[in-house]
Scaffold this active site. Structure first.
Site, PDB file in Angstrom:
ATOM      1  N   GLY A   1       2.545  -3.031   8.331  1.00  0.00           N
ATOM      2  CA  GLY A   1       2.749  -3.299   9.746  1.00  0.00           C
ATOM      3  C   GLY A   1       4.210  -3.581  10.053  1.00  0.00           C
TER       4      GLY A   1
ATOM      5  N   GLU B   1      -6.362  -5.867   4.095  1.00  0.00           N
ATOM      6  CA  GLU B   1      -6.461  -7.086   3.291  1.00  0.00           C
ATOM      7  C   GLU B   1      -7.584  -6.999   2.283  1.00  0.00           C
ATOM      8  OE1 GLU B   1      -3.609  -8.942   4.652  1.00  0.00           O
ATOM      9  OE2 GLU B   1      -3.816  -8.805   2.495  1.00  0.00           O
TER      10      GLU B   1
ATOM     11  N   THR C   1       0.828  -1.213   0.000  1.00  0.00           N
ATOM     12  CA  THR C   1       0.000   0.000   0.000  1.00  0.00           C
ATOM     13  C   THR C   1       0.859   1.259   0.000  1.00  0.00           C
ATOM     14  OG1 THR C   1      -1.748  -1.164   1.180  1.00  0.00           O
ATOM     15  CG2 THR C   1      -1.794   1.231   1.304  1.00  0.00           C
TER      16      THR C   1
HETATM   17  C1  LIG Z   1      -7.781  -8.774  15.641  1.00  0.00           C
HETATM   18  C2  LIG Z   1      -7.058  -8.933  14.340  1.00  0.00           C
HETATM   19  C3  LIG Z   1      -6.880 -10.373  13.997  1.00  0.00           C
HETATM   20  C4  LIG Z   1      -6.310 -10.753  12.883  1.00  0.00           C
HETATM   21  C5  LIG Z   1      -5.799  -9.776  11.870  1.00  0.00           C
HETATM   22  C6  LIG Z   1      -4.949 -10.510  10.874  1.00  0.00           C
HETATM   23  C7  LIG Z   1      -4.349  -9.902   9.820  1.00  0.00           C
HETATM   24  C8  LIG Z   1      -4.588  -8.516   9.346  1.00  0.00           C
HETATM   25  C9  LIG Z   1      -3.684  -7.489   9.838  1.00  0.00           C
HETATM   26  C10 LIG Z   1      -2.907  -6.774   8.988  1.00  0.00           C
HETATM   27  C11 LIG Z   1      -2.578  -7.222   7.606  1.00  0.00           C
HETATM   28  C12 LIG Z   1      -3.011  -6.237   6.577  1.00  0.00           C
HETATM   29  C13 LIG Z   1      -2.136  -6.370   5.364  1.00  0.00           C
HETATM   30  C14 LIG Z   1      -2.647  -5.641   4.187  1.00  0.00           C
HETATM   31  O1  LIG Z   1      -3.604  -4.920   4.215  1.00  0.00           O
HETATM   32  S1  LIG Z   1      -1.747  -5.998   2.775  1.00  0.00           S
HETATM   33  C15 LIG Z   1      -2.485  -5.005   1.522  1.00  0.00           C
HETATM   34  C16 LIG Z   1      -3.872  -5.485   1.157  1.00  0.00           C
HETATM   35  N1  LIG Z   1      -4.259  -4.848  -0.047  1.00  0.00           N
HETATM   36  C17 LIG Z   1      -5.260  -5.304  -0.824  1.00  0.00           C
HETATM   37  O2  LIG Z   1      -5.981  -6.223  -0.479  1.00  0.00           O
HETATM   38  C18 LIG Z   1      -5.408  -4.614  -2.143  1.00  0.00           C
HETATM   39  C19 LIG Z   1      -6.784  -4.848  -2.734  1.00  0.00           C
HETATM   40  N2  LIG Z   1      -6.748  -4.687  -4.186  1.00  0.00           N
HETATM   41  C20 LIG Z   1      -6.595  -5.780  -4.999  1.00  0.00           C
HETATM   42  O3  LIG Z   1      -6.477  -6.914  -4.572  1.00  0.00           O
HETATM   43  C21 LIG Z   1      -6.653  -5.517  -6.491  1.00  0.00           C
HETATM   44  O4  LIG Z   1      -6.300  -4.181  -6.743  1.00  0.00           O
HETATM   45  C22 LIG Z   1      -8.051  -5.772  -7.081  1.00  0.00           C
HETATM   46  C23 LIG Z   1      -9.089  -4.988  -6.329  1.00  0.00           C
HETATM   47  C24 LIG Z   1      -8.332  -7.232  -6.983  1.00  0.00           C
HETATM   48  C25 LIG Z   1      -8.091  -5.330  -8.513  1.00  0.00           C
HETATM   49  O5  LIG Z   1      -6.943  -5.847  -9.100  1.00  0.00           O
HETATM   50  P1  LIG Z   1      -6.724  -5.593 -10.657  1.00  0.00           P
HETATM   51  O6  LIG Z   1      -5.375  -6.038 -11.007  1.00  0.00           O
HETATM   52  O7  LIG Z   1      -7.126  -4.195 -10.964  1.00  0.00           O
HETATM   53  O8  LIG Z   1      -7.730  -6.628 -11.270  1.00  0.00           O
HETATM   54  P2  LIG Z   1      -9.028  -6.341 -12.098  1.00  0.00           P
HETATM   55  O9  LIG Z   1      -8.712  -5.561 -13.301  1.00  0.00           O
HETATM   56  O10 LIG Z   1     -10.113  -5.858 -11.182  1.00  0.00           O
HETATM   57  O11 LIG Z   1      -9.352  -7.833 -12.560  1.00  0.00           O
HETATM   58  C26 LIG Z   1      -9.626  -8.727 -11.541  1.00  0.00           C
HETATM   59  C27 LIG Z   1      -9.145 -10.043 -12.112  1.00  0.00           C
HETATM   60  O12 LIG Z   1      -8.048 -10.428 -11.334  1.00  0.00           O
HETATM   61  C28 LIG Z   1      -8.381 -11.562 -10.573  1.00  0.00           C
HETATM   62  N3  LIG Z   1      -7.820 -11.393  -9.241  1.00  0.00           N
HETATM   63  C29 LIG Z   1      -7.787 -10.260  -8.522  1.00  0.00           C
HETATM   64  N4  LIG Z   1      -7.203 -10.491  -7.339  1.00  0.00           N
HETATM   65  C30 LIG Z   1      -6.872 -11.807  -7.324  1.00  0.00           C
HETATM   66  C31 LIG Z   1      -6.250 -12.644  -6.360  1.00  0.00           C
HETATM   67  N5  LIG Z   1      -5.885 -12.196  -5.149  1.00  0.00           N
HETATM   68  N6  LIG Z   1      -6.064 -13.945  -6.664  1.00  0.00           N
HETATM   69  C32 LIG Z   1      -6.470 -14.407  -7.885  1.00  0.00           C
HETATM   70  N7  LIG Z   1      -7.075 -13.674  -8.842  1.00  0.00           N
HETATM   71  C33 LIG Z   1      -7.268 -12.382  -8.531  1.00  0.00           C
HETATM   72  C34 LIG Z   1      -9.888 -11.553 -10.527  1.00  0.00           C
HETATM   73  O13 LIG Z   1     -10.391 -12.838 -10.262  1.00  0.00           O
HETATM   74  C35 LIG Z   1     -10.213 -11.086 -11.907  1.00  0.00           C
HETATM   75  O14 LIG Z   1     -10.034 -12.154 -12.793  1.00  0.00           O
HETATM   76  P3  LIG Z   1     -10.831 -12.152 -14.189  1.00  0.00           P
HETATM   77  O15 LIG Z   1     -10.618 -13.549 -14.709  1.00  0.00           O
HETATM   78  O16 LIG Z   1     -12.255 -11.841 -13.854  1.00  0.00           O
HETATM   79  O17 LIG Z   1     -10.205 -11.083 -15.029  1.00  0.00           O
HETATM   80  C1  LIG Z   2      -4.677  -1.721  10.394  1.00  0.00           C
HETATM   81  C2  LIG Z   2      -4.178  -1.731   8.963  1.00  0.00           C
HETATM   82  C3  LIG Z   2      -3.071  -2.494   8.633  1.00  0.00           C
HETATM   83  C4  LIG Z   2      -2.593  -2.496   7.338  1.00  0.00           C
HETATM   84  N1  LIG Z   2      -1.468  -3.220   7.050  1.00  0.00           N
HETATM   85  C5  LIG Z   2      -0.974  -3.177   5.795  1.00  0.00           C
HETATM   86  C6  LIG Z   2       0.222  -3.886   5.486  1.00  0.00           C
HETATM   87  O1  LIG Z   2       0.811  -4.534   6.347  1.00  0.00           O
HETATM   88  N2  LIG Z   2       0.711  -3.811   4.221  1.00  0.00           N
HETATM   89  C7  LIG Z   2       0.069  -3.095   3.238  1.00  0.00           C
HETATM   90  O2  LIG Z   2       0.552  -3.077   2.111  1.00  0.00           O
HETATM   91  N3  LIG Z   2      -1.081  -2.421   3.502  1.00  0.00           N
HETATM   92  C8  LIG Z   2      -1.607  -2.447   4.747  1.00  0.00           C
HETATM   93  N4  LIG Z   2      -2.761  -1.767   5.037  1.00  0.00           N
HETATM   94  C9  LIG Z   2      -3.397  -0.951   3.989  1.00  0.00           C
HETATM   95  C10 LIG Z   2      -4.700  -1.573   3.516  1.00  0.00           C
HETATM   96  O3  LIG Z   2      -4.440  -2.753   2.841  1.00  0.00           O
HETATM   97  C11 LIG Z   2      -5.429  -0.569   2.613  1.00  0.00           C
HETATM   98  O4  LIG Z   2      -5.797   0.523   3.409  1.00  0.00           O
HETATM   99  C12 LIG Z   2      -6.654  -1.221   1.997  1.00  0.00           C
HETATM  100  O5  LIG Z   2      -6.247  -2.090   0.982  1.00  0.00           O
HETATM  101  C13 LIG Z   2      -7.644  -0.187   1.443  1.00  0.00           C
HETATM  102  O6  LIG Z   2      -7.039   0.598   0.458  1.00  0.00           O
HETATM  103  P1  LIG Z   2      -7.152   2.190   0.555  1.00  0.00           P
HETATM  104  O7  LIG Z   2      -6.695   2.599   1.887  1.00  0.00           O
HETATM  105  O8  LIG Z   2      -6.498   2.733  -0.653  1.00  0.00           O
HETATM  106  O9  LIG Z   2      -8.694   2.487   0.483  1.00  0.00           O
HETATM  107  P2  LIG Z   2      -9.477   3.089  -0.777  1.00  0.00           P
HETATM  108  O10 LIG Z   2      -9.555   2.072  -1.839  1.00  0.00           O
HETATM  109  O11 LIG Z   2      -8.938   4.419  -1.089  1.00  0.00           O
HETATM  110  O12 LIG Z   2     -10.946   3.197  -0.147  1.00  0.00           O
HETATM  111  C14 LIG Z   2     -11.621   4.426   0.008  1.00  0.00           C
HETATM  112  C15 LIG Z   2     -13.043   4.259  -0.478  1.00  0.00           C
HETATM  113  O13 LIG Z   2     -13.016   4.064  -1.889  1.00  0.00           O
HETATM  114  C16 LIG Z   2     -13.868   2.988  -2.249  1.00  0.00           C
HETATM  115  N5  LIG Z   2     -13.388   2.345  -3.476  1.00  0.00           N
HETATM  116  C17 LIG Z   2     -12.106   2.178  -3.860  1.00  0.00           C
HETATM  117  N6  LIG Z   2     -12.039   1.499  -5.011  1.00  0.00           N
HETATM  118  C18 LIG Z   2     -13.321   1.223  -5.367  1.00  0.00           C
HETATM  119  C19 LIG Z   2     -13.920   0.528  -6.458  1.00  0.00           C
HETATM  120  N7  LIG Z   2     -13.177  -0.019  -7.442  1.00  0.00           N
HETATM  121  N8  LIG Z   2     -15.270   0.421  -6.481  1.00  0.00           N
HETATM  122  C20 LIG Z   2     -16.016   0.957  -5.479  1.00  0.00           C
HETATM  123  N9  LIG Z   2     -15.517   1.635  -4.425  1.00  0.00           N
HETATM  124  C21 LIG Z   2     -14.177   1.762  -4.369  1.00  0.00           C
HETATM  125  C22 LIG Z   2     -13.767   2.034  -1.058  1.00  0.00           C
HETATM  126  O14 LIG Z   2     -14.910   1.176  -1.006  1.00  0.00           O
HETATM  127  C23 LIG Z   2     -13.724   3.009   0.123  1.00  0.00           C
HETATM  128  O15 LIG Z   2     -15.060   3.308   0.498  1.00  0.00           O
HETATM  129  C24 LIG Z   2      -3.256  -1.731   6.338  1.00  0.00           C
HETATM  130  C25 LIG Z   2      -4.382  -0.968   6.663  1.00  0.00           C
HETATM  131  C26 LIG Z   2      -4.844  -0.963   7.971  1.00  0.00           C
HETATM  132  C27 LIG Z   2      -6.055  -0.123   8.322  1.00  0.00           C
END
Ligand SMILES: CC/C=C\C/C=C\C/C=C\CCCC(=O)SCCNC(=O)CCNC(=O)[C@H](O)C(C)(C)COP(=O)(O)OP(=O)(O)OC[C@H]1O[C@@H](n2cnc3c(N)ncnc32)[C@H](O)[C@@H]1OP(=O)(O)O
Ligand SMILES: Cc1cc2nc3c(=O)[nH]c(=O)nc-3n(C[C@H](O)[C@H](O)[C@H](O)COP(=O)(O)OP(=O)(O)OC[C@H]3O[C@@H](n4cnc5c(N)ncnc54)[C@H](O)[C@@H]3O)c2cc1C
Length: 649
Positions: A177, A416, A138
């Site tokens: 994190g 996530e 991110t």
């Molecule tokens: C009390 C607490 C207890 C426990 C907590 C435990 C853990 C949590 C704590 C902290 C960890 C947090 C760590 C993070 O947050 S890491 C960062 C997380 N970030 C995200 O999740 C980003 C989200 N965004 C995306 O995944 C992608 O941008 C997208 C939204 C999926 C869009 O991707 P894009 O490349 O633009 O794809 P599209 O054009 O939309 O096409 C989608 C296409 O791709 C396939 N697809 C997408 N993702 C996946 C995947 N992960 N695996 C497989 N395939 C995937 C999708 O199916 C589609 O396929 P088509 O065939 O339809 O084209």
């Molecule tokens: C506690 C915590 C721990 C984290 N740890 C990590 C980590 O270890 N590593 C890491 O890489 N990241 C980490 N993150 C980041 C986290 O993964 C992102 O914040 C998360 O993926 C959301 O992305 P964003 O912040 O850009 O939200 P945004 O996508 O900007 O969301 C803002 C608004 O836009 C809307 N929106 C965005 N895209 C669309 C769409 N295509 N269609 C409709 N609505 C849309 C959403 O629904 C939301 O309402 C962490 C976040 C938190 C809060």
């Protein structure tokens, strides 16, 4: 033991130990979990009673002390980070420890996306904690839209190095994190550039801090992003890279090669680590809600308030409204327990296919895990708040134990994968299967059959006690939503809108459709899981009542959907509501025993309201005395108070 809880336990109609083993998987699993917990909870470093009386810096420092103790325990007991035992320890602390990302994302990314050679080099260092890494994907400007990430990794052919750079302020890594102060390495998601062409997001191992003195390396600007709702123990950080050079070998190349670029068979394989966490979050949702339910139910059995009949002050758990708030939370926690089991089974199956080189199932796994992650985290976050509010004023105290769960768990709607985005991703897969029903997986098999209109053949309250009729109700509700939304999408494109604009225009209906689908899946999986489990008839009677409550409560909560589908009528909705009241009454006698079966140690709950002995008021008073304000009878700030008292208006 407080008398009310004793009486509640004596009234139970089933064997609590039997349900503990059923929820743990077996008696051996229960034993192992309790053994691990005893090692953890007997360690004073895992004290928590002053958690809300210390500063953020002290909280972070405490987190590192706990990390040290946890690591020493794992070394003494030879518990590997990727083992089930470590997963048990992890959920038993439920602490967001600063090295948390090292274990759940840094190591798994190397293991899943590194070549054999890269794994041989990096995994021993990471598993022996010679290096500590995070997952830095991110950025300040992008978290959801990964294809929009700006960090660049440009291949320099002459030196066989990558130059990793944050070209803009919005390209700074933000949120990872442990990034702020703890980790000295990171897996960095960056746009790969080679020979002037961009090949999209790939993962790169980058050292951030010296292994000698932990100082940031040249070109690295790094720090903590500041206080947040929760995760206070974790130093979520920021990172700016100024043309940092890393060896060619530091790009994870199991599925892609940089030099003379060879693309991965499926570019989304790079997203695999996120999927694994989403899968875990489904079971985590169950644990969090089960913990909150335990606190609220035990407290409600002890808390006596006002009167139903004059002169009798009953436990608030006798109020039907209190039961209507809390018993569905117990049911939801159990429903999500079985959904979490399902998710792990599917994940393990797909993972073994991926390691055999078959990547086709990753789209299905993504579609299912994204939807259930969003559905279970949204629902459990709301459920924890319902439990807290059901505990009145003391629910608002940090002594209740709710804040620890709530403040960390709130983030699960965002981390996530932000939930709306995850729902829409799952919907993308759902509507693809709707358009090509033959390709629909088992979880969407109902899309394969002709959508013939059905009526709910329900004439009495007994009919809403039948798993099959309830599963059909949720199936028809989902089908009704999906088919009407598919028609809307078709009309929009028929009248000239392109597919993406049509998708956006219909996205609210799409959201309702995927939520209805997830709800149907949870109900079906819950009931089928119970059917497959062996249990005594007293326990089956209790589990059936709880499962029926989950389904009937879901119909009542979304009555409009079921009526709109034409599948149910108003009279049948009233039968459902009558059934809910009957089930509340049936469950009441076992409510405390059911949450006892979640088997949380008091040192996990850390709650004056939810302790096993029910000794609420003494625990509250003991906790209050810990307040720093009570160190002296008259606080040092009295000098200000005195001026206020002596001043003339
Ligand atoms: C009390 C607490 C207890 C426990 C907590 C435990 C853990 C949590 C704590 C902290 C960890 C947090 C760590 C993070 O947050 S890491 C960062 C997380 N970030 C995200 O999740 C980003 C989200 N965004 C995306 O995944 C992608 O941008 C997208 C939204 C999926 C869009 O991707 P894009 O490349 O633009 O794809 P599209 O054009 O939309 O096409 C989608 C296409 O791709 C396939 N697809 C997408 N993702 C996946 C995947 N992960 N695996 C497989 N395939 C995937 C999708 O199916 C589609 O396929 P088509 O065939 O339809 O084209
Ligand atoms: C506690 C915590 C721990 C984290 N740890 C990590 C980590 O270890 N590593 C890491 O890489 N990241 C980490 N993150 C980041 C986290 O993964 C992102 O914040 C998360 O993926 C959301 O992305 P964003 O912040 O850009 O939200 P945004 O996508 O900007 O969301 C803002 C608004 O836009 C809307 N929106 C965005 N895209 C669309 C769409 N295509 N269609 C409709 N609505 C849309 C959403 O629904 C939301 O309402 C962490 C976040 C938190 C809060």
């Amino acid at each position: 033991m407080d008398a009310p809880l004793l009486k509640e336990r004596e009234r139970a109609t089933f064997n609590v130990t039997e349900l503990i083993h059923l929820l743990n998987g077996s008696e051996e699993e229960t034993k192992r979990r309790k053994e691990l917990e005893s090692w953890l909870y007997n360690n004073p470093v895992f004290r928590q009673d002053d958690r809300y009386q210390i500063s953020r810096e002290e909280v972070y420092e405490r987190g590192l002390q706990k990390t040290r103790e946890l690591v020493n325990l794992c070394r003494r007991k030879n518990i590997k980070f990727d083992s089930l035992d470590f997963a048990r320890l992890n959920i038993s602390t439920l602490e967001e420890l600063p090295f948390f990302l090292h274990v759940i994302m840094f190591i798994p990314t190397i293991r899943g996306q590194g070549t054999e050679e890269q794994k041989r080099k990096w995994l021993p260092l990471a598993e022996d904690l010679k290096i500590l890494g995070t997952y830095a994907q991110t950025e300040l400007g992008h978290g959801t839209f990964l294809r929009g990430l700006e960090t660049k990794a440009t291949y320099d052919v002459s030196s066989r190095e990558f130059i990793v750079n944050s070209p803009t302020i919005t390209s700074m890594k933000w949120w990872p994190g442990g990034l702020g102060k703890t980790c000295n390495y990171a897996v960095i998601a960056a746009q790969l550039y080679t020979k002037g062409k961009c090949y999209g997001i790939h993962m790169f191992i980058v050292q951030l801090r010296s292994l000698e003195d932990h100082k940031p390396l040249p070109g690295v600007t790094i720090g903590d992003i500041g206080n947040k709702y929760g995760f206070h123990t974790v130093d979520n950080g920021f990172l700016r890279l100024d043309n940092v050079r890393i060896p060619y070998e530091n790009m994870l190349m199991r599925y892609a090669k940089a030099c003379d670029y060879i693309p991965p068979v499926n570019p989304k394989i790079n997203y695999g680590t996120m999927t694994s966490i989403r899968v875990d979050l489904v079971k985590d949702a169950s644990v969090i809600l089960a913990a909150a339910s335990t606190i609220a139910i035990r407290y409600s059995a002890v808390r006596h308030q006002t009167e139903i009949r004059p002169g009798e002050e009953p436990p608030v758990l006798d109020y039907i409204t209190q039961q209507f708030k809390l018993f569905p939370q117990i049911a939801t926690a159990i429903a999500f327990h079985f959904a979490g089991d399902y998710m792990h089974r599917i994940y393990d199956k797909v993972q073994s296919e991926i390691f055999d080189g078959h990547l086709s199932a990753i789209t299905e796994l993504h579609g299912i895990s994204a939807g259930l992650k969003a559905f279970t985290t949204d629902t459990s976050i709301a459920g924890v708040e319902i439990c807290r509010r059901a505990c009145g004023g003391h629910g608002y105290s940090n002594a209740s134990g709710f804040q620890r769960f709530y403040e960390n768990w709130l983030g699960s709607a965002t981390y996530e994968g932000e939930n709306t985005v995850m729902y829409l991703q799952a919907a993308r897969y759902l509507f693809k299967c709707y358009d090509n029903p033959k390709e629909a997986p088992e979880t969407m098999s109902y899309l394969r059959y002709p959508q013939n209109k059905m009526e709910w053949n329900v004439k009495s309250a007994d009919d809403v006690s039948n798993y099959a009729t309830l599963i059909t109700a949720f199936e028809q509700r989902a089908l009704s939503k999906i088919s009407s939304t598919a028609k809307k999408l078709k009309n929009l494109t028929h009248y000239g809108m392109n597919r993406n604009d049509a998708w956006n225009a219909a996205s609210v209906d799409i959201l309702h459709s995927i939520k209805a689908h997830c709800h149907y899946f949870i109900v079906k999986n819950y009931m089928q899981s119970l059917n497959h489990l062996k249990m005594s008839s007293p326990l089956r009677q209790v589990m059936t009542a709880v499962a029926l409550l989950y389904a009937n409560y879901g119909i009542d909560e979304h009555a409009g959907d079921f009526l709109e589908s034409g599948f149910m009528n108003g009279k049948q909705i009233n039968l459902v509501r009558a059934k809910i009241l009957q089930l509340l009454k049936e469950i009441r006698v076992n409510a405390v025993a059911i949450v006892d079966s979640f088997d949380f140690d008091d040192r996990f709950l850390r709650s004056a309201l939810g302790a096993y002995d029910g000794n609420v008021y003494n625990r509250l008073f003991k906790w209050a005395k810990l307040s720093p304000l009570n160190k002296t009878e008259v606080h040092s700030s009295y000098k200000y108070l005195r001026r206020i008292l002596q001043s003339k208006l």
